[in-house]
Design a protein around this motif. Structure first.
Motif, short mmCIF file in Angstrom:
data_model
loop_
_atom_site.label_atom_id
_atom_site.label_comp_id
_atom_site.label_asym_id
_atom_site.label_seq_id
_atom_site.Cartn_x
_atom_site.Cartn_y
_atom_site.Cartn_z
N TYR A 1 33.44 26.91 -13.91
CA TYR A 1 33.33 27.97 -12.92
C TYR A 1 32.07 28.79 -13.19
N GLY A 2 31.34 29.12 -12.14
CA GLY A 2 30.12 29.90 -12.30
C GLY A 2 29.00 29.08 -12.92
N LEU A 3 28.22 29.70 -13.80
CA LEU A 3 27.12 29.04 -14.51
C LEU A 3 26.16 28.36 -13.54
N SER A 4 25.83 29.04 -12.45
CA SER A 4 25.01 28.44 -11.40
C SER A 4 23.62 28.05 -11.91
N HIS A 5 23.05 28.86 -12.83
CA HIS A 5 21.70 28.55 -13.31
C HIS A 5 21.69 27.29 -14.16
N VAL A 6 22.79 27.02 -14.89
CA VAL A 6 22.89 25.80 -15.69
C VAL A 6 23.00 24.59 -14.76
N LYS A 7 23.86 24.69 -13.78
CA LYS A 7 24.05 23.58 -12.84
C LYS A 7 22.77 23.29 -12.07
N GLU A 8 22.07 24.36 -11.67
CA GLU A 8 20.83 24.19 -10.92
C GLU A 8 19.79 23.45 -11.75
N ARG A 9 19.72 23.76 -13.05
CA ARG A 9 18.75 23.09 -13.91
C ARG A 9 19.08 21.60 -14.06
N ILE A 10 20.34 21.26 -14.15
CA ILE A 10 20.73 19.85 -14.27
C ILE A 10 20.41 19.10 -12.98
N LEU A 11 20.66 19.71 -11.85
CA LEU A 11 20.34 19.07 -10.58
C LEU A 11 18.83 18.88 -10.41
N GLU A 12 18.04 19.85 -10.89
CA GLU A 12 16.58 19.70 -10.87
C GLU A 12 16.16 18.51 -11.73
N PHE A 13 16.82 18.38 -12.88
CA PHE A 13 16.52 17.28 -13.79
C PHE A 13 16.79 15.93 -13.11
N ILE A 14 17.91 15.83 -12.39
CA ILE A 14 18.25 14.60 -11.68
C ILE A 14 17.25 14.34 -10.55
N ALA A 15 16.86 15.40 -9.83
CA ALA A 15 15.93 15.24 -8.72
C ALA A 15 14.59 14.70 -9.19
N VAL A 16 14.09 15.21 -10.31
CA VAL A 16 12.82 14.74 -10.85
C VAL A 16 12.92 13.28 -11.25
N ARG A 17 14.02 12.91 -11.87
CA ARG A 17 14.20 11.51 -12.27
C ARG A 17 14.22 10.59 -11.04
N ARG A 18 14.87 11.08 -9.97
CA ARG A 18 14.97 10.25 -8.77
C ARG A 18 13.61 10.06 -8.11
N LEU A 19 12.80 11.12 -8.04
CA LEU A 19 11.49 11.01 -7.41
C LEU A 19 10.55 10.13 -8.23
N LYS A 20 10.63 10.23 -9.55
CA LYS A 20 9.74 9.43 -10.40
C LYS A 20 10.21 7.99 -10.52
N GLY A 21 11.51 7.76 -10.34
CA GLY A 21 12.04 6.41 -10.49
C GLY A 21 12.20 5.98 -11.93
N THR A 22 11.83 6.85 -12.86
CA THR A 22 11.98 6.56 -14.28
C THR A 22 12.62 7.76 -14.96
N SER A 23 13.14 7.51 -16.12
CA SER A 23 13.79 8.58 -16.87
C SER A 23 13.05 8.82 -18.17
N LYS A 24 12.92 10.06 -18.51
CA LYS A 24 12.31 10.43 -19.78
C LYS A 24 13.17 11.47 -20.44
N GLY A 25 13.40 11.31 -21.73
CA GLY A 25 14.28 12.22 -22.45
C GLY A 25 13.75 13.64 -22.47
N LYS A 26 14.68 14.57 -22.57
CA LYS A 26 14.35 15.98 -22.68
C LYS A 26 15.15 16.58 -23.83
N VAL A 27 14.79 17.79 -24.20
CA VAL A 27 15.53 18.53 -25.21
C VAL A 27 15.96 19.85 -24.59
N ILE A 28 17.24 19.97 -24.31
CA ILE A 28 17.80 21.18 -23.71
C ILE A 28 18.62 21.90 -24.77
N CYS A 29 18.46 23.20 -24.86
CA CYS A 29 19.23 24.00 -25.81
C CYS A 29 20.10 24.98 -25.04
#
Length: 532
Positions: free
Chosen positions: A46-74
């Motif tokens: 419930y809530g945590l909109s900024h966390v969810k938004e960041r994950i969706l941004e991460f997925i969107a970038v992967r989809r546009l690039k067609g490749t995946s690259k690891g990240k370090v999220i804290c």
């Protein structure tokens, strides 16, 4: 080709076994669809909109690039806010395998990079074990408690983690046991921490930090209704219709027993309620085979809540209904969230040449330094504005911050301390519904602070109506949820004179602000009438 009697046979077999069981070239099929991950994250948290938004941004970038690259999220935040469970939800949303290990108290580099095969009992490190366990080269790896890394005289696990997490280095990660390079550039690392100050700076520099500040009462009410009550009911073998928990009881439980920013303690208290109900049902003859024996409905409200969880364990943060002279309410943050912090000052000795300051209250070095600066600024202000007031020159002051044995540190109470000193010097109390936070320089400038959300939650809990924040924190406050800001009169300042006017009701050396505005309005109306 080795002799069966050779001492190297077993160790060589183990080495080859580890080497060939790694998932070389195997990758999970990732989910690049936005709708499904969004639904998963909304259902799990419930809530945590900024966390969810960041994950969706991460997925969107992967989809546009067609490749995946690891990240370090804290994920940084107090205990119990769901950092570990968020990591699991991210793995589900992305369609990745999940592996978790904790580094709290870890002081051995071998746990991360493995031990060379020349040593007896050598084994690979955590990352090799992870890859063998999940069977892919692109899992989500959750590294828990990264702010609690240990350190010995000979080993520094932070340096080993640096090679593991750094996207520029981990494409050629080398485990000492296997002694071959492993490409970890596709791994998504998610770290959790309670405080960022204890994470080694080079390691923190590689991370993208997402702060999870905690939940307010309304958030906890939703989480309890939508998740905790239902889950606990099933785990205790009780039918949902057999227990009715009133909103008033739930709110009392949150405010009087479980005031911390997370929901872990709230879950424990809800489990305590349902365990007692389960015991009553069993005493009446109910069991898994005969659940229909008891059809009794248990009603939990404010009147009988103490029968299930005991008497309230928390008292109100607000100590004073009307703040006395020399007492001002400040705001602070700890690893467990925000809290109010009263600054108390009194005169212990009076007489010519007795000026001085004594400080108590489990203060850290940083806060003691802040108190000394505040004392110097208060003396200068009083000398400039009221030269005949010799209170500071003739009085030895005692500053105390009451909060039991809880250590307090951090530069965010400077303006509160100055206000406390001036209140005592002028013998004038501050507004009873006022709380402030901000560090001050020797020239009276107010510097930004951290923990705006936690401090706002603490202020609301103490029925504060007016809050003073540094001007540099205006943007942080604007980003808060509307229900958290509702009903608060918030002022942003960059000079201490602005605080003085708000706290005591008039400006130093000039008429009150409201009076000046009224006078200006009157003069404008008078001139307008003359011209007409």
């Amino acid at each position: 080709m080795l002799e069966s009697s050779s001492s190297c046979v077993e160790s060589t077999y183990d080495y080859l076994d580890w080497l060939t069981m790694l998932p070389w070239g195997n990758f999970s099929d990732e989910n690049f669809d936005i709708q499904k991950p969004e639904k998963i994250l909304d259902n799990d948290h419930y809530g945590l909109s900024h966390v969810k938004e960041r994950i969706l941004e991460f997925i969107a970038v992967r989809r546009l690039k067609g490749t995946s690259k690891g990240k370090v999220i804290c994920l940084s935040g107090p205990p119990g806010v769901g950092k570990t469970s968020i990591g699991r939800s991210i793995a589900r949303a992305l369609g990745l395998k999940f592996f978790r290990f904790s580094v709290g108290g870890l002081s051995d580099v071998d746990e991360i990079k493995g031990l060379r095969r020349s040593y007896d009992g050598a084994l690979p490190g955590k990352m090799v074990k992870c890859l063998r366990s999940v069977g892919t080269l692109n899992p989500l790896v959750l590294i828990d408690e990264i702010d609690k890394l240990g350190k010995s005289s000979s080993d520094d696990p932070g340096s080993a983690l640096l090679e593991l997490l750094d996207p520029e280095q981990n494409a050629d990660f080398r485990d000492l046991y296997l002694d071959v390079t492993i490409d970890l550039s596709k791994v998504l690392f998610v770290c959790t921490a309670n405080v960022l100050d204890k994470i080694p700076t080079p390691l923190l520099d590689r991370m993208e930090v997402i702060n999870i500040s905690g939940y307010i009462t309304d958030d906890k009410m939703h989480i309890a209704r939508d998740h905790l009550l239902k889950t606990t009911c099933m785990e205790c073998g009780i039918k949902p219709e057999q227990v009715v928990v009133r909103d008033a009881a739930l709110r009392s439980l949150i405010e009087n027993y479980c005031r911390e920013p997370g929901v872990r303690n709230l879950q424990k208290h809800i489990e305590k309620i349902y365990r007692k109900i389960a015991l009553k049902l069993v005493r009446e003859g109910a069991s898994a085979e005969t659940p229909e024996v008891s059809v009794k409905i248990f009603m939990i409200d404010e009147s009988n809540l103490a029968d299930y969880v005991g008497n309230p364990v928390l008292y109100a943060d607000k100590i004073y209904e009307q703040t006395p002279v020399g007492v001002v309410m400040g705001l602070s943050t700890k690893s467990t969230g925000g809290s109010t912090l009263y600054i108390e000052t009194t005169s212990v000795e009076e007489g010519e040449g007795k000026g001085g300051l004594h400080i108590t209250g489990q203060l850290g070095d940083v806060m003691k330094e802040s108190a000394e600066i505040a004392h110097a600024v208060a003396r200068r202000i009083m000398l400039e504005k009221e030269p005949k007031n010799l209170f500071f020159a003739n009085s030895k002051l005692h500053l105390h911050i009451p909060e039991g044995a809880t250590p307090k540190d951090g530069p965010s109470a400077g303006c509160t301390m100055i206000t406390s000193f001036l209140s005592l010097a002028m013998k004038k109390p501050v507004r009873k519904d006022l709380a402030m936070t901000g560090e001050v320089t020797l020239t009276g400038r107010i510097l930004p602070i951290g923990g705006v959300k936690e401090k706002t939650i603490a202020a609301r809990r103490s029925q504060v109506k007016m809050m003073i924040f540094p001007e540099g924190n205006r943007r942080d406050f604007d980003e808060l949820a509307c229900n958290l800001k509702e009903g608060l009169d918030v002022h942003f300042v960059d000079e201490y004179e602005q605080i003085f006017e708000l706290a005591f009701g008039y400006n130093m050396g000039s008429p009150p602000l409201n009076f000046r505005r009224s006078l200006t309005s009157f003069m404008w109306d008078l001139l307008s009438g003359c011209f007409q």
